[in-house]
Design an enzyme around this catalytic site. Structure first.
Site, PDB file in Angstrom:
ATOM      1  CG  ASP A 114      60.908  39.879   2.234  1.00 26.93           C
ATOM      2  OD1 ASP A 114      60.929  38.804   2.869  1.00 26.93           O
ATOM      3  OD2 ASP A 114      60.491  40.950   2.732  1.00 26.93           O
ATOM      4  CG  ASP A 152      63.974  35.394   3.307  1.00 26.05           C
ATOM      5  OD1 ASP A 152      64.188  34.512   4.159  1.00 26.05           O
ATOM      6  OD2 ASP A 152      63.416  36.467   3.572  1.00 26.05           O
ATOM      7  CG  ASP A 302      64.200  42.780  11.636  1.00 22.44           C
ATOM      8  OD1 ASP A 302      65.276  42.577  11.062  1.00 22.44           O
ATOM      9  OD2 ASP A 302      63.945  42.361  12.774  1.00 22.44           O
TER      10      ASP A 302
END
Length: 465
Positions: A114, A152, A302
């Site tokens: 991330d 990701d 999130d």
């Protein structure tokens, strides 16, 4: 293990494109699809299942139970722990195998994940990462398992230097090979972002560099809100671009956990108009798409307003409140024994229906009041077990069903899904959920439960209404 802490990005220039509602489709079955058929595993030990069990009187519980907790979602491996991950994976996969269903794992431990955002963390270095992956591979068993490898990690590389990108690509390629070597039936998919992020051509090049030739394909829309048709179109463009680079025979998985409605702020923590999308299924009707999965479990935050990965009932209720009910034969009830249980369920299913129940078969299988019920022990462990009950309508349609059985001494039910637990002792009484009571002639529904004590084969009675 904490589940999906991931936040997926919409670039400001295209964020407004994710406003088209998704499409709900019937789950289960083996309609024309990609390379997978069978039922997806509904893990009984999810955050949403635990919340439902602990909050039976909450006004939101029925909606969350029937539309979210009843459905399969991916188990995230996001805590980097070398000493326990193999056992964690093995326990989860064994539970799915015992239920004759397909487990779904999301592996999320790449270093610098991330790019240091809300879901930062992962392995301290790539060497330890590969050790972790090896431990995961040793817990996969030998039957079909779906693996979403490192969300990701390919679409998001803005924080990495050229040498870091090269090292990550090699790490992902090695991880893919390790997982496939650990279980030849494992389906490994790599990160392809989503339809409003990188171009299909760019994403295809990144996938090739990360070793997609040795994977089964790629996944899109994880933790995002783009409509299913947009993602499928994007996937076809990636497949075309991969073919142009000499990579063929790959398939797509689409995350439909939150793409049934998509206006307002993109961050799911603050949004009040997101909706769950298509219920999880391998029956996609699209030869390019292996499955619609709930990779991001609905109701898990999130990281914008709440702690990333934490279950929030208000988010879950918002996602599910206006969604249609699941089909009357959800993914956990459609008959899938041919593709998933032929080699492995004879040791578990026959003992509960043939060798051990001849004296009690008539009361458990002959319709009483228009329905019958059969029981199997899906899995057991010291001090507890998981039971599954299949309800079958007789020769006439029924509007609802109630199943009862005497609870043996030393047993207590701790959690139940796919039905309403009316009473737990001394006689267990379970009524249908709102979405699986109406059954056509000879149609089936299923509920499951966790219990303390030693597993046994009860004498079950079913009555209809």
């Amino acid at each position: 293990m904490s589940p999906s802490p991931l936040v997926r990005r919409l670039t400001p220039a295209v964020a407004g494109l994710a406003t088209v509602a998704g499409v709900w489709i019937a789950a289960g079955g083996t309609a024309s699809a990609g390379t997978i058929s069978g039922n997806l595993y509904r893990d009984p030990n999810t955050a949403v299942a635990r919340w439902v069990a602990a909050n039976p009187n909450d006004s939101r519980t029925a909606v969350i139970r029937d539309k979210i907790a009843s459905q399969p979602a991916s188990r995230w491996l996001s805590n980097f722990n070398l000493s326990t991950v193999q056992a964690d994976v093995s326990s989860y996969v064994n539970g799915a195998n015992a239920a004759g269903q397909i487990p779904q794992l999301t592996v999320y431990g790449i270093p610098n994940r991330d790019c240091g955002g809300a879901s930062a963390g992962g392995a301290p270095d790539l060497s330890q990462y590969q050790t972790w992956i090896g431990n995961i591979a040793r817990g996969l068993g030998g039957r079909t398992v779906l693996i979403m490898l490192e969300p990701d990690s390919i679409a998001l590389q803005t924080c990495l230097s050229a040498s870091d990108i090269s090292a990550r690509d090699q790490a992902l390629h090695t991880a893919t090979q390790t997982l496939k070597a650990g279980n030849a039936n494992a389906k490994v998919y790599l990160d392809a972002g989503h339809s409003t992020w990188n171009s299909a051509s760019d994403q295809a090049g990144r996938l090739v560099a990360a070793g997609v030739a040795d994977a089964d394909g790629f996944y899109t829309n994880v933790s995002n809100f783009n409509p299913t048709n947009s993602e499928a179109s994007y996937g076809r463009s990636i497949l075309s671009a991969l073919s142009g680079r000499g990579v063929n025979g790959k398939h797509q998985v689409i995350d439909t956990s939150r793409n049934g409605g998509a206006s307002g702020d993109w961050c799911g923590d603050d949004n009040t108009d997101r909706r769950i999308g298509a219920y999880p299924t391998t029956a996609t009707g699209d030869a390019n798409v292996d499955a619609y999965l709930w990779v991001k479990p609905p109701g898990e935050a999130d990281g914008c307003k709440y702690t990333a990965g934490s279950f929030q009932p208000d988010l879950a209720y918002s996602l599910a409140s206006s969604a249609p009910n699941p089909p009357t034969t959800p993914p956990t009830t459609t008959p899938t024994t041919p593709p998933t249980t032929t080699p492995t369920t004879p040791p578990t299913t026959p003992p509960t229906t043939s060798p051990t129940t001849p004296p009690t078969t008539p009361p458990t299988t002959v319709p009483v009041g228009g329905c019958s019920a059969t029981y199997q022990t899906a899995s057991s462990w010291q001090g507890g077990f998981q039971g599954l009950v299949t309800v079958k309508a007789g020769s006439s349609a029924i509007a609802g069903w109630t199943v009862t059985w005497p609870l043996p001494s030393g047993q207590s039910i701790t959690q139940l899904w796919g039905g309403e637990l009316v009473s737990g002792s001394p006689t267990v009484t379970v009524r249908n959920a709102s979405w699986n009571g109406s059954l056509a002639p000879n149609a089936t529904a299923q509920f499951g439960f966790l219990a303390n004590g030693t597993a046994s084969t009860p004498t079950i009675t079913c009555t209809s209404r």
